[in-house]
Design a protein around this motif. Sequence first.
Motif, PDB file in Angstrom:
ATOM      1  N   ILE A 130       0.544  -1.274   0.293  1.00  0.00           N
ATOM      2  CA  ILE A 130      -0.060   0.466   0.297  1.00  0.00           C
ATOM      3  C   ILE A 130       0.737   1.394   0.221  1.00  0.00           C
ATOM      4  N   GLY A 131       1.526   0.810   1.055  1.00  0.00           N
ATOM      5  CA  GLY A 131       2.857   2.479   0.973  1.00  0.00           C
ATOM      6  C   GLY A 131       3.725   2.887  -0.470  1.00  0.00           C
ATOM      7  N   GLY A 132       3.581   1.728  -1.217  1.00  0.00           N
ATOM      8  CA  GLY A 132       4.870   1.516  -2.799  1.00  0.00           C
ATOM      9  C   GLY A 132       3.731   2.382  -3.279  1.00  0.00           C
ATOM     10  N   PHE A 133       2.621   1.584  -3.878  1.00  0.00           N
ATOM     11  CA  PHE A 133       1.891   2.449  -4.621  1.00  0.00           C
ATOM     12  C   PHE A 133       0.839   4.025  -4.479  1.00  0.00           C
ATOM     13  N   CYS A 134       1.032   4.380  -2.743  1.00  0.00           N
ATOM     14  CA  CYS A 134       1.110   5.977  -2.247  1.00  0.00           C
ATOM     15  C   CYS A 134       1.648   6.464  -2.705  1.00  0.00           C
ATOM     16  N   LYS A 135       3.434   5.759  -2.607  1.00  0.00           N
ATOM     17  CA  LYS A 135       4.888   6.372  -3.070  1.00  0.00           C
ATOM     18  C   LYS A 135       4.330   7.429  -4.288  1.00  0.00           C
ATOM     19  N   ILE A 136       3.887   6.217  -5.744  1.00  0.00           N
ATOM     20  CA  ILE A 136       4.051   6.590  -6.799  1.00  0.00           C
ATOM     21  C   ILE A 136       2.859   7.632  -7.140  1.00  0.00           C
ATOM     22  N   GLY A 137       2.115   7.762  -6.337  1.00  0.00           N
ATOM     23  CA  GLY A 137       1.034   8.614  -6.734  1.00  0.00           C
ATOM     24  C   GLY A 137      -0.576   7.343  -6.831  1.00  0.00           C
ATOM     25  N   ASP A 138      -0.187   6.350  -7.033  1.00  0.00           N
ATOM     26  CA  ASP A 138      -1.429   5.035  -7.784  1.00  0.00           C
ATOM     27  C   ASP A 138      -1.969   4.719  -5.819  1.00  0.00           C
ATOM     28  N   VAL A 139      -3.057   6.000  -5.656  1.00  0.00           N
ATOM     29  CA  VAL A 139      -3.687   5.867  -4.520  1.00  0.00           C
ATOM     30  C   VAL A 139      -4.884   4.844  -4.838  1.00  0.00           C
ATOM     31  N   GLY A 140      -5.578   4.735  -5.820  1.00  0.00           N
ATOM     32  CA  GLY A 140      -6.573   4.077  -6.667  1.00  0.00           C
ATOM     33  C   GLY A 140      -5.887   2.406  -5.922  1.00  0.00           C
TER      34      GLY A 140
END
Length: 488
Positions: free
Chosen positions: A321-331
């Motif tokens: 979850i943190g990895g996707f949030c970091k690249i802006g793919d919060v969806g």
Amino acid sequence: MTIQVQVAKLLHQPLKPNPKKIHVTLFFSTSSSEQETLITTAVSILTNHRSKSRWNTLHTLYPNTLPSTDFSQITLHLKNKPHLALHFYQWTQSKSLCHHNLSSYSTIIHILARARLHSHAYNSIKTALINDDSSSTPLKLFEILVNSYRDCGSAPFVFDLLIDVCLESRKIESSIEISRMLLSRGISPKVATLNNLISRVCRKFGVDVGFEIYREFFRLDKEKYEISKRGYGFRGFRVVKPNVHSFNTFMLCCYQSGLVEKVEEIWNEMSEMGCDPNAYSYSLLIAAFCDGGRMEDCEKMWEEMRKKEIEADVVSYNTIIGGFCKIGDVGRAEEFYREMGLVGIDATVSTYEHLVKGYCGIEDVESAVLVYKDMLRKDFRPDASTLDMVVRLLCYKGRVEEAMKFLRSGVGKFDLVPKEKSYEALIKGFCFEGRMDEALKLQAEMLGKGFQLNSEIYEVFIDGYVRQGSEEMAEALRKEMLQTQMHS
């Protein structure tokens, strides 16, 4: 032949000559008949008298001093009554009757280890090292334990306990030397002990030194690699092989040191050694991939976990979850968050903070505030950096009053210390709205927290006063700013 007998045979071999050879007088030397009678009487009192009269009677036998050699021999007679031996040892300590030395300590250590009284044996080793605190003490105690091992009928893990105590006492060099001496005699410490040692070495001396120790102690050097894979070492004894916790320990050390590529290298070696990874192993590799922005590789690892039916834990979910949030793919991060709930894993404060920061990163203020409020409803304590991101985003979106409420809530409810950027954002917001008095109050609070005003803050105040038509205040601030810059 049991492992204990095998170990005893190996340990009974004399240690290799050492220029710093420690001369040890064993407590099993022949005693005078008078001393033997005294020891026999003491043993009889301990084993035959009732507990209430036992200690008083024994005190009459040794009214002033109990020689450490007598303690050792008495204790040796009690090796089949370990709890009684322990009480005897504790009694000598409470009465300060015996000036224990490393030899007498080694006796009680062996007896306690033999009875699997781990914590008491561990504490006795700790006491021995504290009472004879010199750099050579651990090696002295090791040699005495080796020489008295067979007579006490001890257990091999006594040396693991010694290594563990050394590690806790930050005597890492001694732990390494003791492990080497054991390995040179065909005996390996437990894998958990080696894992702990490698972790401590990495933290103190760096990952490169830890890697050398890891390969040396697990015998993974090239010429013995095939032997290690089969699991057999010198003299026919089984070599302790690294387990999944060994690889996890080393991957964690590499990850914490920022050596992402090394994490993948250790992962590949784990596969070559035929060791199956667990959920934490995958979490570490996924974390390394996340730091490198390799989210496709993260998803491949996630699918591999599913195929192997390895259940992801909260660490695994938070990592991806943190990895996707970091690249802006919060969806995509939200999809994993919902999956967490479906499989029955409760979100943690880290889960919410990843999502809040993710939404702040894409400037979705509504979603960021919604998740932040949800986190507070669950009584999670936000990090100051999370509060800072929410406050700054609200100010950027012109919602200064709301940002101020968030700041006050974080300080009042969670005792958070706002970051400098939070104060700067709020001051800018108030000045932009012409609320100069409130901006000045925040400025005073900011200075009280130890933060300094910078030229950007001065410019904000100057601009605010100019727009209000207060040229005199603006000019005074310009002069103050110039003076501040000259003295900085």
